[in-house]
Design a protein around this motif. Structure first.
Motif, PDB file in Angstrom:
ATOM      1  N   VAL A  79       0.857  -1.180   0.000  1.00  0.00           N
ATOM      2  CA  VAL A  79       0.000   0.000   0.000  1.00  0.00           C
ATOM      3  C   VAL A  79       0.894   1.231   0.000  1.00  0.00           C
ATOM      4  O   VAL A  79       1.773   1.365   0.850  1.00  0.00           O
ATOM      5  N   MET A  80       0.670   2.122  -0.959  1.00  0.00           N
ATOM      6  CA  MET A  80       1.477   3.332  -1.060  1.00  0.00           C
ATOM      7  C   MET A  80       0.862   4.448  -0.219  1.00  0.00           C
ATOM      8  O   MET A  80      -0.346   4.682  -0.272  1.00  0.00           O
ATOM      9  N   LEU A  81       1.702   5.113   0.568  1.00  0.00           N
ATOM     10  CA  LEU A  81       1.294   6.288   1.326  1.00  0.00           C
ATOM     11  C   LEU A  81       1.652   7.522   0.507  1.00  0.00           C
ATOM     12  O   LEU A  81       2.826   7.732   0.189  1.00  0.00           O
ATOM     13  N   THR A  82       0.671   8.311   0.143  1.00  0.00           N
ATOM     14  CA  THR A  82       0.906   9.415  -0.775  1.00  0.00           C
ATOM     15  C   THR A  82       0.493  10.748  -0.161  1.00  0.00           C
ATOM     16  O   THR A  82      -0.171  10.804   0.871  1.00  0.00           O
ATOM     17  N   THR A  83       0.906  11.818  -0.837  1.00  0.00           N
ATOM     18  CA  THR A  83       0.469  13.164  -0.492  1.00  0.00           C
ATOM     19  C   THR A  83      -0.124  13.787  -1.742  1.00  0.00           C
ATOM     20  O   THR A  83       0.084  13.303  -2.860  1.00  0.00           O
ATOM     21  N   PHE A  84      -0.875  14.863  -1.583  1.00  0.00           N
ATOM     22  CA  PHE A  84      -1.381  15.575  -2.745  1.00  0.00           C
ATOM     23  C   PHE A  84      -0.205  16.024  -3.603  1.00  0.00           C
ATOM     24  O   PHE A  84       0.841  16.437  -3.094  1.00  0.00           O
ATOM     25  N   GLY A  85      -0.370  15.931  -4.918  1.00  0.00           N
ATOM     26  CA  GLY A  85       0.697  16.353  -5.818  1.00  0.00           C
ATOM     27  C   GLY A  85       1.574  15.218  -6.284  1.00  0.00           C
ATOM     28  O   GLY A  85       2.502  15.438  -7.056  1.00  0.00           O
ATOM     29  N   GLU A  86       1.318  13.995  -5.811  1.00  0.00           N
ATOM     30  CA  GLU A  86       2.125  12.851  -6.224  1.00  0.00           C
ATOM     31  C   GLU A  86       1.352  11.926  -7.168  1.00  0.00           C
ATOM     32  O   GLU A  86       1.624  10.743  -7.266  1.00  0.00           O
ATOM     33  N   PHE A 101      -3.763   2.723  -2.169  1.00  0.00           N
ATOM     34  CA  PHE A 101      -3.185   4.063  -2.069  1.00  0.00           C
ATOM     35  C   PHE A 101      -3.935   4.830  -1.000  1.00  0.00           C
ATOM     36  O   PHE A 101      -5.172   4.910  -1.036  1.00  0.00           O
ATOM     37  N   LEU A 102      -3.189   5.373  -0.042  1.00  0.00           N
ATOM     38  CA  LEU A 102      -3.777   6.123   1.060  1.00  0.00           C
ATOM     39  C   LEU A 102      -3.072   7.455   1.211  1.00  0.00           C
ATOM     40  O   LEU A 102      -1.866   7.562   0.983  1.00  0.00           O
ATOM     41  N   LEU A 103      -3.824   8.475   1.601  1.00  0.00           N
ATOM     42  CA  LEU A 103      -3.236   9.782   1.862  1.00  0.00           C
ATOM     43  C   LEU A 103      -2.680   9.831   3.280  1.00  0.00           C
ATOM     44  O   LEU A 103      -3.344   9.434   4.234  1.00  0.00           O
ATOM     45  N   LYS A 104      -1.463  10.360   3.413  1.00  0.00           N
ATOM     46  CA  LYS A 104      -0.872  10.497   4.743  1.00  0.00           C
ATOM     47  C   LYS A 104      -1.735  11.383   5.639  1.00  0.00           C
ATOM     48  O   LYS A 104      -1.826  11.166   6.845  1.00  0.00           O
ATOM     49  N   ALA A 105      -2.344  12.393   5.046  1.00  0.00           N
ATOM     50  CA  ALA A 105      -3.147  13.336   5.822  1.00  0.00           C
ATOM     51  C   ALA A 105      -4.628  12.976   5.800  1.00  0.00           C
ATOM     52  O   ALA A 105      -5.474  13.811   6.114  1.00  0.00           O
ATOM     53  N   GLY A 106      -4.941  11.745   5.434  1.00  0.00           N
ATOM     54  CA  GLY A 106      -6.335  11.332   5.330  1.00  0.00           C
ATOM     55  C   GLY A 106      -6.930  10.939   6.668  1.00  0.00           C
ATOM     56  O   GLY A 106      -6.288  11.014   7.723  1.00  0.00           O
ATOM     57  N   ASP A 107      -8.169  10.494   6.623  1.00  0.00           N
ATOM     58  CA  ASP A 107      -8.883  10.044   7.803  1.00  0.00           C
ATOM     59  C   ASP A 107      -8.193   8.794   8.364  1.00  0.00           C
ATOM     60  O   ASP A 107      -7.987   7.823   7.626  1.00  0.00           O
ATOM     61  N   PRO A 108      -7.825   8.786   9.650  1.00  0.00           N
ATOM     62  CA  PRO A 108      -7.182   7.597  10.230  1.00  0.00           C
ATOM     63  C   PRO A 108      -7.982   6.322  10.021  1.00  0.00           C
ATOM     64  O   PRO A 108      -7.409   5.233   9.898  1.00  0.00           O
ATOM     65  N   ARG A 109      -9.309   6.437   9.958  1.00  0.00           N
ATOM     66  CA  ARG A 109     -10.132   5.251   9.750  1.00  0.00           C
ATOM     67  C   ARG A 109      -9.874   4.637   8.382  1.00  0.00           C
ATOM     68  O   ARG A 109     -10.011   3.417   8.209  1.00  0.00           O
ATOM     69  N   GLU A 110      -9.509   5.474   7.397  1.00  0.00           N
ATOM     70  CA  GLU A 110      -9.193   4.944   6.071  1.00  0.00           C
ATOM     71  C   GLU A 110      -7.952   4.068   6.120  1.00  0.00           C
ATOM     72  O   GLU A 110      -7.858   3.068   5.397  1.00  0.00           O
ATOM     73  N   VAL A 129      -7.646  10.054  -3.372  1.00  0.00           N
ATOM     74  CA  VAL A 129      -6.596   9.622  -4.294  1.00  0.00           C
ATOM     75  C   VAL A 129      -7.221   9.197  -5.609  1.00  0.00           C
ATOM     76  O   VAL A 129      -6.719   9.519  -6.694  1.00  0.00           O
ATOM     77  N   ALA A 130      -8.330   8.462  -5.545  1.00  0.00           N
ATOM     78  CA  ALA A 130      -8.997   8.014  -6.766  1.00  0.00           C
ATOM     79  C   ALA A 130      -9.389   9.200  -7.627  1.00  0.00           C
ATOM     80  O   ALA A 130      -9.186   9.195  -8.847  1.00  0.00           O
ATOM     81  N   ARG A 131      -9.940  10.228  -7.002  1.00  0.00           N
ATOM     82  CA  ARG A 131     -10.341  11.406  -7.780  1.00  0.00           C
ATOM     83  C   ARG A 131      -9.137  12.091  -8.407  1.00  0.00           C
ATOM     84  O   ARG A 131      -9.195  12.569  -9.546  1.00  0.00           O
TER      85      ARG A 131
END
Length: 218
Positions: A79-86, A101-110, A129-131
């Motif tokens: 699972v890749m941990l990503t940020t906006f802009g990547e 793919f998960l956002l580092k700054a996303g909801d912890p529940r995700e 991330v999907a969007r």
């Protein structure tokens, strides 16, 4: 117990992600890595169920490490941990077999949901991330949706049902339970869907489900 390896070159990020994972009694962080090369070595020694991988790391970046892990330890989901802009890195990782793919700054529940999904053999995309990825593919939203709908129309109604649940991050077992099928039948459906659509993995299928308006989880 879901065994997880966490790889990020920032100690503070590792500590934060670990704290979230430690809140789930069904998840155990078995090792931490500060660079991609170390991550690959630790996967080989610990054989975790899931490797959470930062994209930008020294020695070997997360993309190269993910591809290597998929080659030498196919039983470990990445699972890749990503940020906006990547976004461009996410697109590349799709071809290397990443399962989520998960956002580092996303909801912890995700984070918890994503780890469970890929450990069960599913694929998980943070909706944000999907969007991002869908937007990157170019063309207007209506045109993308129309093209995706046309591709999905080639599938049978049952295959579309399965594709929608792939997009929602469900594993084969969960899809089987939802659709009242045996798991082996779902595996056959998934293989047929990937083959007919010319896709390499479930994450690519999940993105198509989003584009076609089939995936509904937010």
């Amino acid at each position: 117990m879901i065994r997880v390896l966490l790889a990020d070159d920032e100690a503070m990020i590792r500590a934060g992600v670990r704290a979230i994972l430690d809140s789930d009694p069904a998840v155990e962080v078995v090792a931490e890595a500060a660079d991609g090369r170390e991550a690959v070595d630790l996967v080989l020694s610990h054989r975790p169920d899931v490797a959470l991988m930062d994209i930008r790391m020294p020695r070997m970046d997360g993309l190269a490490a993910a591809a290597e892990i998929r080659r030498v330890a196919p039983g470990t989901a990445v699972v890749m941990l990503t940020t906006f802009g990547e976004d461009e890195y996410v697109s590349q990782a799709l071809g290397d077999g990443a399962s989520g793919f998960l956002l580092k700054a996303g909801d912890p529940r995700e984070l918890i949901t994503g780890v469970h999904a890929v450990a069960d053999g599913g694929a998980y995309l943070s909706p944000k991330v999907a969007r991002q990825v869908i937007a990157q593919f170019g063309g207007g939203r209506a045109a993308r949706r129309s093209a995706a709908a046309a591709r999905v129309a080639e599938l049978t109604e049952r295959e579309r049902d399965v594709l929608a649940l792939i997009g929602a991050g469900l594993s084969n077992a969960d899809i089987a339970a939802r659709l009242f099928l045996v798991e082996g039948t779902v595996k056959s459906y998934v293989s047929a869907i990937l083959s007919r659509l010319g896709m390499r993995n479930r994450v690519q299928a999940a993105i198509l489900a989003y584009e076609a308006g089939l995936a509904t989880h937010t």
